[in-house]
Design a protein around this motif. Structure first.
Motif, PDB file in Angstrom:
ATOM      1  N   MET A   1     -39.376  29.648   5.570  1.00  0.00           N
ATOM      2  CA  MET A   1     -38.797  28.317   5.592  1.00  0.00           C
ATOM      3  C   MET A   1     -38.726  27.784   7.024  1.00  0.00           C
ATOM      4  O   MET A   1     -39.040  26.629   7.251  1.00  0.00           O
ATOM      5  N   ASN A   2     -38.261  28.628   7.925  1.00  0.00           N
ATOM      6  CA  ASN A   2     -38.089  28.183   9.302  1.00  0.00           C
ATOM      7  C   ASN A   2     -39.430  27.858   9.943  1.00  0.00           C
ATOM      8  O   ASN A   2     -39.566  26.825  10.598  1.00  0.00           O
ATOM      9  N   GLU A   3     -40.409  28.735   9.752  1.00  0.00           N
ATOM     10  CA  GLU A   3     -41.714  28.517  10.356  1.00  0.00           C
ATOM     11  C   GLU A   3     -42.394  27.258   9.830  1.00  0.00           C
ATOM     12  O   GLU A   3     -43.158  26.610  10.544  1.00  0.00           O
ATOM     13  N   ARG A   4     -42.119  26.906   8.608  1.00  0.00           N
ATOM     14  CA  ARG A   4     -42.728  25.720   7.998  1.00  0.00           C
ATOM     15  C   ARG A   4     -41.842  24.475   8.127  1.00  0.00           C
ATOM     16  O   ARG A   4     -42.119  23.446   7.544  1.00  0.00           O
ATOM     17  N   HIS A   5     -40.747  24.629   8.873  1.00  0.00           N
ATOM     18  CA  HIS A   5     -39.813  23.515   9.120  1.00  0.00           C
ATOM     19  C   HIS A   5     -39.251  22.958   7.807  1.00  0.00           C
ATOM     20  O   HIS A   5     -39.114  21.746   7.634  1.00  0.00           O
ATOM     21  N   LEU A   6     -38.891  23.877   6.909  1.00  0.00           N
ATOM     22  CA  LEU A   6     -38.330  23.482   5.613  1.00  0.00           C
ATOM     23  C   LEU A   6     -36.859  23.873   5.479  1.00  0.00           C
ATOM     24  O   LEU A   6     -36.307  23.823   4.394  1.00  0.00           O
ATOM     25  N   ILE A   7     -36.238  24.249   6.586  1.00  0.00           N
ATOM     26  CA  ILE A   7     -34.849  24.692   6.546  1.00  0.00           C
ATOM     27  C   ILE A   7     -33.920  23.614   5.988  1.00  0.00           C
ATOM     28  O   ILE A   7     -32.902  23.910   5.384  1.00  0.00           O
ATOM     29  N   TYR A   8     -34.297  22.357   6.152  1.00  0.00           N
ATOM     30  CA  TYR A   8     -33.468  21.263   5.630  1.00  0.00           C
ATOM     31  C   TYR A   8     -33.289  21.376   4.113  1.00  0.00           C
ATOM     32  O   TYR A   8     -32.288  20.910   3.567  1.00  0.00           O
ATOM     33  N   LEU A   9     -34.232  22.016   3.429  1.00  0.00           N
ATOM     34  CA  LEU A   9     -34.095  22.193   1.980  1.00  0.00           C
ATOM     35  C   LEU A   9     -32.890  23.066   1.650  1.00  0.00           C
ATOM     36  O   LEU A   9     -32.212  22.844   0.650  1.00  0.00           O
ATOM     37  N   LEU A  10     -32.638  24.049   2.502  1.00  0.00           N
ATOM     38  CA  LEU A  10     -31.473  24.904   2.308  1.00  0.00           C
ATOM     39  C   LEU A  10     -30.187  24.096   2.463  1.00  0.00           C
ATOM     40  O   LEU A  10     -29.230  24.295   1.719  1.00  0.00           O
ATOM     41  N   LYS A  11     -30.180  23.188   3.413  1.00  0.00           N
ATOM     42  CA  LYS A  11     -28.998  22.331   3.599  1.00  0.00           C
ATOM     43  C   LYS A  11     -28.739  21.515   2.343  1.00  0.00           C
ATOM     44  O   LYS A  11     -27.598  21.426   1.874  1.00  0.00           O
ATOM     45  N   ASP A  12     -29.789  20.958   1.771  1.00  0.00           N
ATOM     46  CA  ASP A  12     -29.633  20.174   0.545  1.00  0.00           C
ATOM     47  C   ASP A  12     -29.077  21.018  -0.595  1.00  0.00           C
ATOM     48  O   ASP A  12     -28.216  20.568  -1.357  1.00  0.00           O
ATOM     49  N   VAL A  13     -29.536  22.262  -0.703  1.00  0.00           N
ATOM     50  CA  VAL A  13     -29.045  23.170  -1.748  1.00  0.00           C
ATOM     51  C   VAL A  13     -27.566  23.462  -1.525  1.00  0.00           C
ATOM     52  O   VAL A  13     -26.774  23.441  -2.476  1.00  0.00           O
ATOM     53  N   MET A  14     -27.183  23.732  -0.287  1.00  0.00           N
ATOM     54  CA  MET A  14     -25.779  24.039   0.006  1.00  0.00           C
ATOM     55  C   MET A  14     -24.875  22.856  -0.307  1.00  0.00           C
ATOM     56  O   MET A  14     -23.788  23.024  -0.857  1.00  0.00           O
ATOM     57  N   ILE A  15     -25.316  21.668   0.037  1.00  0.00           N
ATOM     58  CA  ILE A  15     -24.525  20.471  -0.255  1.00  0.00           C
ATOM     59  C   ILE A  15     -24.386  20.287  -1.762  1.00  0.00           C
ATOM     60  O   ILE A  15     -23.300  19.975  -2.263  1.00  0.00           O
ATOM     61  N   ASP A  16     -25.473  20.521  -2.491  1.00  0.00           N
ATOM     62  CA  ASP A  16     -25.411  20.429  -3.953  1.00  0.00           C
ATOM     63  C   ASP A  16     -24.472  21.479  -4.533  1.00  0.00           C
ATOM     64  O   ASP A  16     -23.680  21.175  -5.428  1.00  0.00           O
ATOM     65  N   LEU A  17     -24.558  22.709  -4.039  1.00  0.00           N
ATOM     66  CA  LEU A  17     -23.693  23.780  -4.536  1.00  0.00           C
ATOM     67  C   LEU A  17     -22.211  23.481  -4.280  1.00  0.00           C
ATOM     68  O   LEU A  17     -21.354  23.819  -5.095  1.00  0.00           O
ATOM     69  N   MET A  18     -21.935  22.859  -3.149  1.00  0.00           N
ATOM     70  CA  MET A  18     -20.550  22.527  -2.811  1.00  0.00           C
ATOM     71  C   MET A  18     -20.069  21.279  -3.555  1.00  0.00           C
ATOM     72  O   MET A  18     -18.897  20.936  -3.486  1.00  0.00           O
ATOM     73  N   GLU A  19     -21.001  20.627  -4.255  1.00  0.00           N
ATOM     74  CA  GLU A  19     -20.687  19.382  -4.973  1.00  0.00           C
ATOM     75  C   GLU A  19     -20.041  18.362  -4.040  1.00  0.00           C
ATOM     76  O   GLU A  19     -19.029  17.737  -4.355  1.00  0.00           O
ATOM     77  N   LEU A  20     -20.654  18.225  -2.875  1.00  0.00           N
ATOM     78  CA  LEU A  20     -20.175  17.297  -1.854  1.00  0.00           C
ATOM     79  C   LEU A  20     -20.636  15.892  -2.208  1.00  0.00           C
ATOM     80  O   LEU A  20     -21.830  15.610  -2.248  1.00  0.00           O
ATOM     81  N   ARG A  21     -19.672  15.038  -2.524  1.00  0.00           N
ATOM     82  CA  ARG A  21     -19.968  13.667  -2.950  1.00  0.00           C
ATOM     83  C   ARG A  21     -19.050  12.698  -2.196  1.00  0.00           C
ATOM     84  O   ARG A  21     -17.932  13.051  -1.836  1.00  0.00           O
ATOM     85  N   PRO A  22     -19.513  11.480  -1.985  1.00  0.00           N
ATOM     86  CA  PRO A  22     -18.702  10.504  -1.246  1.00  0.00           C
ATOM     87  C   PRO A  22     -17.424  10.089  -1.974  1.00  0.00           C
ATOM     88  O   PRO A  22     -16.493   9.593  -1.344  1.00  0.00           O
ATOM     89  N   ASP A  23     -17.351  10.307  -3.282  1.00  0.00           N
ATOM     90  CA  ASP A  23     -16.179   9.865  -4.035  1.00  0.00           C
ATOM     91  C   ASP A  23     -15.055  10.907  -4.081  1.00  0.00           C
ATOM     92  O   ASP A  23     -14.017  10.673  -4.694  1.00  0.00           O
ATOM     93  N   LEU A  24     -15.229  12.040  -3.413  1.00  0.00           N
ATOM     94  CA  LEU A  24     -14.184  13.058  -3.383  1.00  0.00           C
ATOM     95  C   LEU A  24     -13.008  12.587  -2.529  1.00  0.00           C
ATOM     96  O   LEU A  24     -13.195  11.791  -1.604  1.00  0.00           O
ATOM     97  N   PRO A  25     -11.809  13.102  -2.804  1.00  0.00           N
ATOM     98  CA  PRO A  25     -10.688  12.820  -1.900  1.00  0.00           C
ATOM     99  C   PRO A  25     -11.042  13.311  -0.500  1.00  0.00           C
ATOM    100  O   PRO A  25     -11.760  14.304  -0.339  1.00  0.00           O
ATOM    101  N   LYS A  26     -10.554  12.622   0.515  1.00  0.00           N
ATOM    102  CA  LYS A  26     -11.003  12.902   1.883  1.00  0.00           C
ATOM    103  C   LYS A  26     -10.775  14.349   2.316  1.00  0.00           C
ATOM    104  O   LYS A  26     -11.663  14.945   2.926  1.00  0.00           O
TER     105      LYS A  26
END
Length: 67
Positions: free
Chosen positions: A1-26
Motif C-alpha cells: 500500500m505504501n509503495e503504491r501510495h494507497l495508504i489513504y485507502l486505509l484512512k478511509d476504512v478507519m473513518i468508516d469503521l469509526m462511523e465518523l459522520r458530521p451529524d454526530l454530537p461534537k
C-alpha cells in the motif's frame, strides 16, 4: 500500500469503521476523529519504516503512550 501510495485507502476504512459522520454530537465526533487519525498515523509511519516492529511491539509502544 505504501509503495503504491494507497495508504489513504486505509484512512478511509478507519473513518468508516469509526462511523465518523458530521451529524454526530461534537464530543463524539472529535473523540472518534482522534482515534481514527491516531491509528492511521501510527500505521502510516510503521509502513514508512518498513514494518520493522512486530505487532506485539506496536501494541506495547501504543500502550506506553497512554493511548
Amino acid at each position: 500500500m505504501n509503495e503504491r501510495h494507497l495508504i489513504y485507502l486505509l484512512k478511509d476504512v478507519m473513518i468508516d469503521l469509526m462511523e465518523l459522520r458530521p451529524d454526530l454530537p461534537k464530543a463524539e465526533a472529535y473523540a472518534k476523529a482522534f482515534v481514527a487519525y491516531t491509528l492511521y498515523g501510527w500505521v502510516e509511519v510503521w509502513f514508512q519504516r518498513g514494518m520493522q516492529e512486530s505487532a506485539e511491539e506496536m501494541r506495547q509502544l501504543f500502550q506506553s503512550q497512554g493511548l
